[in-house]
Design a protein around this motif. Structure first.
Motif, short mmCIF file in Angstrom:
data_model
loop_
_atom_site.label_atom_id
_atom_site.label_comp_id
_atom_site.label_asym_id
_atom_site.label_seq_id
_atom_site.Cartn_x
_atom_site.Cartn_y
_atom_site.Cartn_z
N PHE A 136 -6.62 10.26 7.59
CA PHE A 136 -5.85 11.11 7.31
C PHE A 136 -5.99 12.09 6.18
CE2 PHE A 136 -3.15 7.10 8.96
CZ PHE A 136 -2.46 7.93 9.05
N LEU A 137 -7.34 11.79 5.25
CA LEU A 137 -7.39 13.08 4.39
C LEU A 137 -8.55 13.94 4.97
CD1 LEU A 137 -8.41 10.80 0.79
CD2 LEU A 137 -5.79 11.04 1.56
N THR A 138 -8.73 13.67 5.80
CA THR A 138 -9.91 14.07 6.07
C THR A 138 -9.13 15.56 7.31
OG1 THR A 138 -10.61 12.70 8.41
CG2 THR A 138 -11.93 12.96 6.55
N ALA A 139 -8.32 14.99 7.93
CA ALA A 139 -7.77 16.05 8.30
C ALA A 139 -6.93 17.35 7.79
CB ALA A 139 -6.27 15.29 9.29
N PHE A 140 -6.91 17.81 6.83
CA PHE A 140 -6.27 19.02 6.21
C PHE A 140 -7.54 19.06 4.49
CE2 PHE A 140 -3.04 16.40 7.20
CZ PHE A 140 -1.88 16.99 7.27
N GLY A 141 -8.90 18.68 5.15
CA GLY A 141 -10.33 19.33 3.96
C GLY A 141 -10.68 18.14 2.87
N LYS B 251 -0.47 13.37 1.33
CA LYS B 251 1.23 13.02 1.32
C LYS B 251 1.19 13.40 2.71
CE LYS B 251 2.12 16.76 -1.78
NZ LYS B 251 1.80 18.56 -2.06
N TYR B 252 0.69 13.49 4.29
CA TYR B 252 0.97 13.66 5.69
C TYR B 252 0.83 11.14 5.55
CZ TYR B 252 1.58 13.63 11.00
OH TYR B 252 1.91 14.18 11.43
N PHE B 253 0.55 10.99 5.13
CA PHE B 253 0.06 9.37 5.43
C PHE B 253 1.61 8.97 4.86
CE2 PHE B 253 -0.85 6.03 2.64
CZ PHE B 253 -1.10 5.09 3.72
N LYS B 254 2.20 9.59 3.58
CA LYS B 254 3.03 8.88 2.95
C LYS B 254 3.68 9.03 3.49
CE LYS B 254 6.05 9.45 -1.24
NZ LYS B 254 6.06 9.59 -2.45
N SER B 255 4.21 10.58 4.68
CA SER B 255 5.67 10.28 5.40
C SER B 255 5.58 9.35 6.27
CB SER B 255 5.54 11.51 5.91
OG SER B 255 4.47 11.86 7.14
N LEU B 256 4.82 9.12 7.07
CA LEU B 256 4.92 7.52 8.10
C LEU B 256 5.08 6.26 7.76
CD1 LEU B 256 1.38 9.09 9.56
CD2 LEU B 256 3.22 9.29 10.12
N ALA C 195 -5.80 3.39 -4.49
CA ALA C 195 -4.38 4.58 -4.17
C ALA C 195 -3.48 4.73 -2.90
CB ALA C 195 -5.91 5.77 -4.07
N TYR C 196 -4.35 4.32 -1.75
CA TYR C 196 -3.47 4.30 -0.54
C TYR C 196 -2.13 3.19 -0.44
CZ TYR C 196 -7.15 7.10 1.71
OH TYR C 196 -7.58 8.18 2.47
N SER C 197 -2.32 2.09 -1.32
CA SER C 197 -2.01 1.40 -1.55
C SER C 197 -0.45 1.92 -2.23
CB SER C 197 -2.13 -0.08 -2.04
OG SER C 197 -1.20 -1.64 -2.20
N ALA C 198 -1.03 2.03 -3.09
CA ALA C 198 0.10 2.64 -4.34
C ALA C 198 1.26 3.65 -3.70
CB ALA C 198 -0.30 3.15 -5.80
N ILE C 199 -0.25 4.50 -2.68
CA ILE C 199 1.44 5.76 -2.19
C ILE C 199 1.93 5.44 -0.89
CG2 ILE C 199 0.81 7.60 -0.93
CD1 ILE C 199 -1.74 7.96 -2.10
N PRO D 79 0.28 10.14 23.01
CA PRO D 79 0.00 11.13 22.61
C PRO D 79 -1.08 12.20 21.94
CG PRO D 79 0.31 8.95 21.54
CD PRO D 79 0.12 8.72 23.04
N LYS D 80 -0.56 13.22 21.90
CA LYS D 80 -1.78 14.58 21.58
C LYS D 80 -1.26 14.83 19.99
CE LYS D 80 -3.61 15.21 25.61
NZ LYS D 80 -3.31 14.51 26.10
N THR D 81 -0.64 14.41 19.56
CA THR D 81 -0.03 14.64 18.51
C THR D 81 0.79 13.87 17.72
OG1 THR D 81 2.20 15.84 18.55
CG2 THR D 81 0.52 17.54 18.46
N PHE D 82 0.60 13.52 16.42
CA PHE D 82 1.39 12.65 15.39
C PHE D 82 3.21 12.94 15.90
CE2 PHE D 82 -2.08 11.03 13.72
CZ PHE D 82 -1.92 9.23 13.60
N GLU D 83 2.96 14.00 15.60
CA GLU D 83 4.77 14.45 15.81
C GLU D 83 5.17 13.87 17.03
OE1 GLU D 83 2.48 16.30 13.30
OE2 GLU D 83 2.38 17.10 15.18
#
Length: 421
Positions: free
Chosen positions: A206-211, A237-242, A391-395, A170-174
């Protein structure tokens, strides 16, 4: 006057020729000196060596190299399995007591910490590595302008996909999210995508994708932390959505689970690195490797790392150890290491070898490497992993909102840095 001018010109020509010859001779002498430095190392009488390296393909390579080295030089080399992320801490404990390894494998982001603690010695033949190895590899194993390590591989993680389940990467996470709706089966522990979600190494993308970023100024500015900036929060937030497509608690969504499910052909896709290739080939998984897909149109930037070996400051046999380090990082040995581990050797001359450049698995990692950033190697990087993992665990488990979790992690890192002053 004409005779005098002719004599002056002739003398000038002679001086120029001698000067050129002298410079050429000096350069040759220096080159020969560098070559002889490597050739003239004689192991100490009765020398024997211990090498700490991760168990698995990397360890198997050290065993192979040890056998070949003993045949050639008569020096025994013992491999002891110690995960390469744990060697620096173990050497700090065992080295002063005289029971540590002579040579250790370690990730490049440990270099600053190891130098500050006095655990490792500088590379004994830096010119050879500067001239023959990739610049990124040399920079990775250096600290404040001095080369310390002996690079063995350059690596980053990417997307593994089972070709019998997913025909094309796949080219996208979507796309992955859509695929999960028809593929996921929690009762059978089948998931479209799996990764070690609580591991700050893997989830950093996931963080670097958005800056988001770790330290500013290309990872060297400890006072500029970008792990809770606006982009990092968006990425979290994107990470959490998965969690919607991988609904497993963080403590169970670990590396062992991911690795086992992909080998068992239940995970359609995973995020992993080249160290896992040999195991999946042994498990007869029909897989491919591709760059990480985009997230909302944004390209994730993975961590890249330089695997390397380091000479212990506590070794009793420095000559034998240096000889082994020269031997094990020769073109011949690093090509054998690639064959055994599938990890890319960071040597210029080997990049054009057909077995490397024509390998589709290597091509996938090389493509992702174009979208990667080296892990910072300053000592303060050691203070990042644990707070970010928390942090990742808590999120992921919904115990904290992304911004609050990242703010807490960054404050913890800042406090730890301040306490070192």
């Amino acid at each position: 006057m004409k005779k005098l001018l002719s004599l002056i010109l002739a003398l000038t020509l002679v001086v120029s020729v001698f000067a050129g010859c002298a410079k050429k001779g000096a350069d040759q002498t220096q080159d020969q000196g560098n070559q002889q430095q490597a050739e003239e190392i004689k192991p100490e009488e009765g020398a024997s060596l211990v090498v700490w390296e991760s168990d698995g393909p990397e360890g198997e390579f050290i065993k192979f190299a040890a056998q070949e080295f003993e045949k050639k030089y008569g020096v025994k080399v013992k491999f002891e399995p110690v995960d390469h992320t744990q060697t620096s801490g173990k050497l700090q404990q065992d080295g002063p007591a005289g029971v540590g390894a002579d040579i250790i494998s370690a990730p490049h982001d440990h270099v600053g910490k190891m130098v500050a603690a006095g655990l490792i010695q500088p590379n004994h033949n830096p010119d050879r590595f500067k001239n023959g190895f990739l610049e990124a590899a040399i920079n990775g194993v250096s600290y404040e302008g001095t080369i310390y390590g002996y690079p063995t591989a350059i690596e980053t993680y990417a997307l593994f996909y089972n070709k019998d389940i997913v025909k094309e990467a796949p080219k996208t996470f979507e796309e992955i999210v859509e695929f999960a709706k028809t593929y996921n089966n929690p009762k059978e522990k089948k998931y479209a995508l799996m990764w070690d979600v609580g591991n700050a190494y893997f989830s950093h993308c996931f963080l670097t994708a958005f800056g988001g970023y770790v330290f500013g100024d290309n990872g060297t500015n400890k006072d500029d932390i970008g792990l809770n900036n606006e982009g990092a929060v968006e990425g979290a937030k994107y990470f959490k959505s998965l969690r919607s497509i991988f609904d497993v608690k963080q403590k169970d969504a670990n590396y062992q689970f991911m690795d086992g499910q992909f080998a068992a052909k239940k995970a359609a896709m995973i995020i992993n690195g080249p160290w896992a290739v040999a195991g999946y080939q042994k498990a007869k998984v029909n897989f491919g490797v591709a760059p990480l897909p985009t997230m909302n149109g944004k390209q994730p930037i993975s961590f890249s790392g330089i695997r390397g070996l380091y000479l212990s400051s506590f070794t009793k046999y420095p000559n034998a150890a240096k000889l082994f380090l020269d031997f094990v990082t020769s073109d011949e040995m690093l090509l054998k290491r690639f064959e055994m581990t599938r990890q890319i050797p960071p040597v210029k001359a080997l990049m054009d070898k057909p077995e490397i450049k024509d390998d589709p698995i290597v091509a996938g990692f090389m493509a992702q490497a174009q979208n990667s950033t080296p892990m910072p190697s300053i000592p303060q990087m050691a203070l990042v992993w644990e707070p970010m993992a928390a942090a990742y665990s808590a999120i992921w488990d919904g115990k904290m909102e992304p911004k609050a979790a990242l703010d807490k992690a960054v404050q913890t890192i800042k406090d730890a840095i301040a306490s070192q002053k």
